[in-house]
Design a protein around this motif. Structure first.
Motif, PDB file in Angstrom:
ATOM      1  N   HIS A  68     -27.806  43.726 -54.758  1.00 17.64           N
ATOM      2  CA  HIS A  68     -28.019  45.009 -54.208  1.00 17.64           C
ATOM      3  C   HIS A  68     -29.609  45.074 -53.759  1.00 17.64           C
ATOM      4  CE1 HIS A  68     -30.090  45.570 -58.284  1.00 17.64           C
ATOM      5  NE2 HIS A  68     -30.880  46.634 -57.793  1.00 17.64           N
ATOM      6  N   SER A  70     -32.470  48.431 -53.006  1.00 18.22           N
ATOM      7  CA  SER A  70     -32.604  49.846 -53.252  1.00 18.22           C
ATOM      8  C   SER A  70     -32.822  50.456 -52.020  1.00 18.22           C
ATOM      9  CB  SER A  70     -34.196  50.107 -54.110  1.00 18.22           C
ATOM     10  OG  SER A  70     -35.167  49.602 -53.409  1.00 18.22           O
ATOM     11  N   ARG A  71     -32.431  51.719 -52.223  1.00 18.49           N
ATOM     12  CA  ARG A  71     -32.804  52.647 -50.742  1.00 18.49           C
ATOM     13  C   ARG A  71     -34.100  52.660 -50.149  1.00 18.49           C
ATOM     14  NH1 ARG A  71     -29.676  55.817 -54.180  1.00 18.49           N
ATOM     15  NH2 ARG A  71     -27.675  56.382 -53.595  1.00 18.49           N
ATOM     16  N   GLN A  73     -36.214  49.749 -50.162  1.00 18.06           N
ATOM     17  CA  GLN A  73     -36.180  48.437 -49.765  1.00 18.06           C
ATOM     18  C   GLN A  73     -35.497  48.662 -48.527  1.00 18.06           C
ATOM     19  OE1 GLN A  73     -34.650  46.384 -52.878  1.00 18.06           O
ATOM     20  NE2 GLN A  73     -36.646  45.423 -53.449  1.00 18.06           N
ATOM     21  N   VAL A 125     -32.210  57.772 -58.290  1.00 13.72           N
ATOM     22  CA  VAL A 125     -32.355  56.307 -58.075  1.00 13.72           C
ATOM     23  C   VAL A 125     -32.918  55.471 -59.222  1.00 13.72           C
ATOM     24  CG1 VAL A 125     -33.790  54.683 -56.598  1.00 13.72           C
ATOM     25  CG2 VAL A 125     -33.168  57.046 -55.672  1.00 13.72           C
ATOM     26  N   MET A 126     -33.630  56.288 -60.182  1.00 11.22           N
ATOM     27  CA  MET A 126     -34.129  55.237 -61.116  1.00 11.22           C
ATOM     28  C   MET A 126     -33.817  55.747 -62.603  1.00 11.22           C
ATOM     29  SD  MET A 126     -38.151  55.182 -59.700  1.00 11.22           S
ATOM     30  CE  MET A 126     -38.557  53.807 -60.797  1.00 11.22           C
TER      31      MET A 126
END
Length: 201
Positions: A68, A70-71, A73, A125-126
């Protein structure tokens, strides 16, 4: 793919390798110019042109390694292509120097929109990475939003008032160090609003 095992150094190498490669290449080529297709390009532009595919290859390798991206990145990759491409196309380094500003304004703005809706989109997200109470997430999101806006202003101030070399040092080491220091200084928040590791809520 996310269950694959891989060396611990591989992920940070793919994340930070392109940035360090940009820095080293800039130091080697900063005082040189290249004539390509009848147009003269400074070393900075040539290094920027090389950085774009190197970064994309690294992100593709990271996705294949971890399963995956992250958004953050993904958005960063898009902005690097757009602003780096504009710098190369117009032979103007200012576009690439503006890229961190756009990234931090975008991230800060997104967090701000979530806060206005009474939500911590950072938590979405985290959440699996840092177990915090809802209030802890809201506080961290607000602080990170302001921090991102501060970095955007700082980047603008540095590239507009300092030499190109100073900006490259700032981009390579300063921004990374600032983010590290930010999270280090949030230790009290993590202590006061952290959840027990076995707490599923």
């Amino acid at each position: 793919m996310a269950d694959k095992t891989y060396p611990k150094w591989a992920k940070p190498a793919l994340e930070f390798g392109p940035i360090l490669a940009f820095f080293v290449a800039y130091l080697l080529l900063k005082d040189r110019s290249f004539e390509i297709g009848g147009t003269e390009y400074e070393g900075f532009i040539v290094v920027t042109a090389g950085f774009i595919p190197v970064f994309l290859i690294s992100m593709a390798a990271l996705w294949r390694l971890t399963g995956h991206l992250s958004r953050m990145q993904a958005v960063t990759a898009v902005l690097i292509v757009v602003f780096g491409g504009l710098s190369v196309w117009f032979n103007d380094p200012r576009f690439f120097k503006m890229k961190p500003t756009m990234i931090y304004l975008l991230f800060g703005g997104v967090l701000g929109i979530g806060l206005m809706r009474g939500q911590s989109w950072l938590q979405v997200v985290m959440d699996g990475m840092m177990p915090l109470t809802d209030r802890g997430w809201m506080l961290l999101t607000r602080r990170l939003m302001l921090f991102f806006f501060g970095l955007a202003i700082l980047n603008e101030a540095i590239w507009r008032t300092q030499t190109e070399e100073i900006w490259v040092y700032f981009k390579t080491f300063g921004l990374t160090a600032a983010i590290f220091v930010f999270f280090i200084t949030q230790g009290r928040l993590f202590k006061d609003h952290g959840l027990p590791e076995d707490d599923e809520g």
